[in-house]
Every structure is written in C-alpha cells, then in structure tokens.
Design a protein around this motif. Structure first.
Motif, PDB file in Angstrom:
ATOM      1  N   ILE A 121     115.615  57.615  31.999  1.00 15.91           N
ATOM      2  CA  ILE A 121     116.986  57.499  32.479  1.00 15.91           C
ATOM      3  C   ILE A 121     117.003  57.558  34.006  1.00 15.91           C
ATOM      4  O   ILE A 121     116.306  58.371  34.621  1.00 15.91           O
ATOM      5  N   CYS A 122     117.784  56.713  34.606  1.00 16.41           N
ATOM      6  CA  CYS A 122     117.824  56.633  36.066  1.00 16.41           C
ATOM      7  C   CYS A 122     118.209  57.980  36.685  1.00 16.41           C
ATOM      8  O   CYS A 122     119.113  58.657  36.208  1.00 16.41           O
ATOM      9  N   HIS A 123     117.484  58.326  37.732  1.00 15.39           N
ATOM     10  CA  HIS A 123     117.696  59.544  38.515  1.00 15.39           C
ATOM     11  C   HIS A 123     117.331  60.809  37.729  1.00 15.39           C
ATOM     12  O   HIS A 123     117.807  61.900  38.062  1.00 15.39           O
ATOM     13  N   ASP A 124     116.484  60.674  36.717  1.00 14.47           N
ATOM     14  CA  ASP A 124     116.035  61.859  35.967  1.00 14.47           C
ATOM     15  C   ASP A 124     114.959  62.562  36.780  1.00 14.47           C
ATOM     16  O   ASP A 124     113.926  61.975  37.114  1.00 14.47           O
ATOM     17  N   GLU A 125     115.198  63.827  37.091  1.00 16.98           N
ATOM     18  CA  GLU A 125     114.264  64.603  37.909  1.00 16.98           C
ATOM     19  C   GLU A 125     113.309  65.435  37.061  1.00 16.98           C
ATOM     20  O   GLU A 125     112.529  66.224  37.594  1.00 16.98           O
ATOM     21  N   PHE A 126     113.377  65.273  35.729  1.00  9.38           N
ATOM     22  CA  PHE A 126     112.475  65.987  34.825  1.00  9.38           C
ATOM     23  C   PHE A 126     111.451  65.069  34.171  1.00  9.38           C
ATOM     24  O   PHE A 126     110.328  65.482  33.896  1.00  9.38           O
ATOM     25  N   TYR A 127     111.846  63.836  33.888  1.00  4.90           N
ATOM     26  CA  TYR A 127     110.987  62.898  33.168  1.00  4.90           C
ATOM     27  C   TYR A 127     110.989  61.556  33.892  1.00  4.90           C
ATOM     28  O   TYR A 127     112.046  61.088  34.319  1.00  4.90           O
ATOM     29  N   PRO A 128     109.815  60.910  34.063  1.00  4.65           N
ATOM     30  CA  PRO A 128     108.509  61.297  33.510  1.00  4.65           C
ATOM     31  C   PRO A 128     107.795  62.410  34.278  1.00  4.65           C
ATOM     32  O   PRO A 128     106.851  63.000  33.780  1.00  4.65           O
ATOM     33  N   LEU A 129     108.250  62.696  35.521  1.00  6.90           N
ATOM     34  CA  LEU A 129     107.618  63.742  36.324  1.00  6.90           C
ATOM     35  C   LEU A 129     108.653  64.803  36.678  1.00  6.90           C
ATOM     36  O   LEU A 129     109.796  64.483  37.024  1.00  6.90           O
ATOM     37  N   LEU A 130     108.238  66.065  36.613  1.00  3.46           N
ATOM     38  CA  LEU A 130     109.099  67.158  37.029  1.00  3.46           C
ATOM     39  C   LEU A 130     109.071  67.229  38.546  1.00  3.46           C
ATOM     40  O   LEU A 130     108.057  67.567  39.147  1.00  3.46           O
ATOM     41  N   LEU A 131     110.189  66.899  39.164  1.00  3.29           N
ATOM     42  CA  LEU A 131     110.271  66.879  40.616  1.00  3.29           C
ATOM     43  C   LEU A 131     110.680  68.247  41.150  1.00  3.29           C
ATOM     44  O   LEU A 131     111.238  69.065  40.411  1.00  3.29           O
ATOM     45  N   PRO A 132     110.403  68.520  42.416  1.00  2.00           N
ATOM     46  CA  PRO A 132     110.843  69.796  42.999  1.00  2.00           C
ATOM     47  C   PRO A 132     112.357  69.948  42.895  1.00  2.00           C
ATOM     48  O   PRO A 132     113.105  68.963  42.946  1.00  2.00           O
ATOM     49  N   ALA A 133     112.812  71.179  42.734  1.00  2.00           N
ATOM     50  CA  ALA A 133     114.249  71.435  42.611  1.00  2.00           C
ATOM     51  C   ALA A 133     114.976  70.933  43.856  1.00  2.00           C
ATOM     52  O   ALA A 133     114.533  71.164  44.985  1.00  2.00           O
ATOM     53  N   ARG A 134     116.075  70.236  43.646  1.00  2.00           N
ATOM     54  CA  ARG A 134     116.842  69.715  44.773  1.00  2.00           C
ATOM     55  C   ARG A 134     117.599  70.841  45.471  1.00  2.00           C
ATOM     56  O   ARG A 134     117.847  71.903  44.890  1.00  2.00           O
ATOM     57  N   ASP A 135     117.985  70.629  46.707  1.00  2.00           N
ATOM     58  CA  ASP A 135     118.783  71.607  47.437  1.00  2.00           C
ATOM     59  C   ASP A 135     120.122  71.797  46.731  1.00  2.00           C
ATOM     60  O   ASP A 135     120.681  70.851  46.165  1.00  2.00           O
ATOM     61  N   ALA A 136     120.650  72.997  46.791  1.00  2.00           N
ATOM     62  CA  ALA A 136     121.881  73.316  46.078  1.00  2.00           C
ATOM     63  C   ALA A 136     123.064  72.482  46.538  1.00  2.00           C
ATOM     64  O   ALA A 136     124.012  72.273  45.780  1.00  2.00           O
ATOM     65  N   ASP A 137     123.033  71.987  47.781  1.00  2.00           N
ATOM     66  CA  ASP A 137     124.157  71.212  48.307  1.00  2.00           C
ATOM     67  C   ASP A 137     123.895  69.705  48.262  1.00  2.00           C
ATOM     68  O   ASP A 137     124.602  68.921  48.915  1.00  2.00           O
ATOM     69  N   ASN A 138     122.895  69.291  47.484  1.00  2.00           N
ATOM     70  CA  ASN A 138     122.575  67.868  47.341  1.00  2.00           C
ATOM     71  C   ASN A 138     123.233  67.333  46.071  1.00  2.00           C
ATOM     72  O   ASN A 138     122.809  67.660  44.960  1.00  2.00           O
ATOM     73  N   PHE A 139     124.263  66.518  46.239  1.00  2.00           N
ATOM     74  CA  PHE A 139     124.988  65.973  45.098  1.00  2.00           C
ATOM     75  C   PHE A 139     124.831  64.454  45.000  1.00  2.00           C
ATOM     76  O   PHE A 139     125.677  63.766  44.451  1.00  2.00           O
ATOM     77  N   GLU A 140     123.721  63.955  45.539  1.00  2.00           N
ATOM     78  CA  GLU A 140     123.431  62.529  45.484  1.00  2.00           C
ATOM     79  C   GLU A 140     122.652  62.188  44.223  1.00  2.00           C
ATOM     80  O   GLU A 140     122.020  63.043  43.612  1.00  2.00           O
ATOM     81  N   ARG A 141     122.698  60.933  43.807  1.00  2.00           N
ATOM     82  CA  ARG A 141     121.891  60.387  42.719  1.00  2.00           C
ATOM     83  C   ARG A 141     121.986  61.211  41.425  1.00  2.00           C
ATOM     84  O   ARG A 141     121.010  61.770  40.946  1.00  2.00           O
ATOM     85  N   PRO A 142     123.181  61.310  40.842  1.00  2.00           N
ATOM     86  CA  PRO A 142     123.320  62.060  39.587  1.00  2.00           C
ATOM     87  C   PRO A 142     122.582  61.376  38.439  1.00  2.00           C
ATOM     88  O   PRO A 142     122.481  60.141  38.389  1.00  2.00           O
ATOM     89  N   LEU A 143     122.080  62.176  37.520  1.00  2.00           N
ATOM     90  CA  LEU A 143     121.445  61.653  36.313  1.00  2.00           C
ATOM     91  C   LEU A 143     122.418  60.716  35.607  1.00  2.00           C
ATOM     92  O   LEU A 143     123.566  61.077  35.358  1.00  2.00           O
TER      93      LEU A 143
END
Length: 314
Positions: free
Chosen positions: A254-276
């Motif tokens: 799924i576009c903008h998935d930060e868990f799959y296929p790779l677990l990406l570093p946690a985004r900054d708390a104030d980053n609201f760009e590129r929602p899943l």
C-alpha cells in the motif's frame, strides 16, 4: 475487574497496573524496574505527589512497601503532545452508538505517546460524555469509520459483533498495479508475529494444508492508471495488519506504508505528510440492541485517488 478509584480527568480514565506476587520490599524499586525507559526521578516525583493510589484511592508514597497481588492506579502523562491538525466527523449518533470518520495520524485510543490527541478523548470532550468507550480500533495510520458505544451497559453486545466476525467491513487502498495479476482474487495465508515488535509476517501453504490458514481477504480492482491502482479490500478475518500484509505479499504494498515491505524509522511527531493510503470505507451489521440493519459509509477519500484518477469510486 477492579473498580477504578480515580475519577476521569480531562477526558482520561485512570490506568491500572498489577503488582504481581514477587519478593520486592519497596514499591519504588518495583516501579523503577518495571519502567526502565522512564527516568527514576519522574517515578519518584509522581509518588511524592501522591499520583499513584491503591484500590481504595489511598496514595502511595516514596516509603510505601511493595503490596504484592494488588492493583496500582495512576493517570498516564504525555509531555509535549503534538496536536493532530485534522478533525473527526460524526457520521451517526444515537443513544447507544456513535460512528465517526477518523482522519489519518489520529490514534483511536490513548497509548504510547498519544493521550489527548486520540479519537476517543476528542469525542468524549466534543459530546461531553465521558462514558463513551471504543467498540473496536483502527491503526493510527488508517483513516475511516470508527465505532464507539455511548452507553457502557451496551458495549459488550457491540464488541461481540467484532469478536464473532458478525460484521462486514470494506476498505479501500491505493497500491501499485501489476497487469499480470488477475482480479478479483482472494488472498489466504497464515499471519504471525515477525521478529520485529511492530510487524507481522505471513506463510503460504499448499492447498492440502489450507486448514492452517488464519487470514483471508477478498481483493477487487476498482480502477488503475497503468502504474497505480485503486483497490477494494474485503477482510473475512481480522488479523493484525492483515490488509497491509496481504497487499505486500502480492508484491503490491500500500502506498506510503512505513511498515511493509520495510520497517522504516519512526517519523517525527509533527510530520503529517504522505498518509498511508488505506481507508475503512464501509461497515454493515445487525444492531444487537435494536435489531436494525446498519450500514455506514465513510465520507473520506484517499489522497492518491484524487491525484491519480479522474473519477471517484462509489
């Protein structure tokens, strides 16, 4: 369950912690060991303020002995919580049931670094009803329909719908398009926890071992532009991250998935760009209180549907 001895504060119900039968002498020593990622000075300060109480609401102190096999009650605290700049919208409200559209980036209930900036607490304050409780949850990353019970006496009846799979849910997502995959299709696999705390993994089995399958999703192609596609997802089971895992297993994360296929570093708390690009679009069930047939549909649309396609799916 033990009755909460503390009142709701700023929309937040107190949390409880079980103190197991272990040979600790002092409560402070147990708490420091129990919360290794919290500064011992913070724990000492909260005990000194009387912020932690027993079942009778009597505060513990820095000198309290360890009361094995009992409960400790306290209010969770989150410092410098970043406001989520998106609103919830009430889709339906009656004396028993509330249905909202939850935006991306807003957690369903308090947990981790999210407390006030959650759908539950916002809704309690909005309606001035602190008895509102969640019936189910959506990942913080997922937008769409979320159900709450307005009266705690009926929460169990609604939750039984989800536990018994007596509810029909439809999601939508945007993901890559592969002309070599024929839709509609049903993805079946065995989903289990991965080595990472945050993610899941799936196993596929030969047809003769189909009894080992624990997850199933019907996937339909709505439209595509040759590179990306808009899909309808109908989960027949409810495993953690099921839709994200199944789409990724097809080679269509799924576009903008930060868990799959790779677990990406946690985004900054104030980053609201590129929602899943995953949306809980519709839900259908028989209301256990009224016996009515209920159907609700999200009024939200995925960002990339608007960007990539000239028409909206119904």
């Amino acid at each position: 369950m033990s009755k909460n001895p503390l009142p709701i504060r700023a929309g937040i119900s107190a949390s409880r912690l079980y103190l197991p039968k272990e040979p600790w002498e002092m409560l402070i020593d147990f708490l420091i060991a129990r919360f290794p990622h919290m500064s011992p000075d913070i724990i000492r300060t909260r005990l000194a303020r009387g912020d932690m109480v027993n079942q009778e609401g009597i505060p513990y102190t820095l000198n309290s002995p360890y009361p094995a096999d009992s409960w400790l009650w306290y209010y969770r605290e989150v410092k410098q919580e970043v406001p989520v700049p998106f609103d919830i919208k009430i889709i339906h409200q009656d004396e028993h049931l509330i249905v909202i559209d939850k935006p991306h980036f807003l957690a369903s209930i308090p947990g981790g670094r999210y407390l006030q900036e959650t759908a539950l607490i916002r809704l309690r304050k909005m309606l001035n009803n602190y008895a509102i409780s969640p019936i189910h949850r959506l990942d913080r990353d997922t937008a769409g329909l979320l159900l709450f019970c307005a009266n705690p006496d009926y929460r169990g009846a609604y939750q039984t719908l989800f536990q018994g799979r007596d509810i029909d849910k439809v999601y939508e997502c945007v993901a890559p398009f592969n002309p070599h995959i024929t839709f509609p299709l049903t993805r079946k696999s065995y989903i289990e926890k991965s080595d990472s705390y945050f993610t899941m993994q799936e196993k596929s089995f030969p047809s003769e071992q189909e009894c080992l399958v624990n997850s199933q999703t019907e996937i339909t192609l709505i439209q595509h532009n040759g590179q990306f596609a808009h899909y309808r997802l109908h989960p027949l089971t409810g495993k953690k991250h099921q839709l994200r895992v199944h789409m990724n297993g097809l080679g269509l994360p799924i576009c903008h998935d930060e868990f799959y296929p790779l677990l990406l570093p946690a985004r900054d708390a104030d980053n609201f760009e590129r929602p899943l690009q995953l949306l809980a679009k519709a839900i259908r069930f028989t209301d256990p209180i009224s016996g009515q047939q209920r159907y609700f549909e999200s009024q939200l649309t995925l960002e990339l549907v608007n960007q990539y396609f000239s028409k909206r799916a119904s």
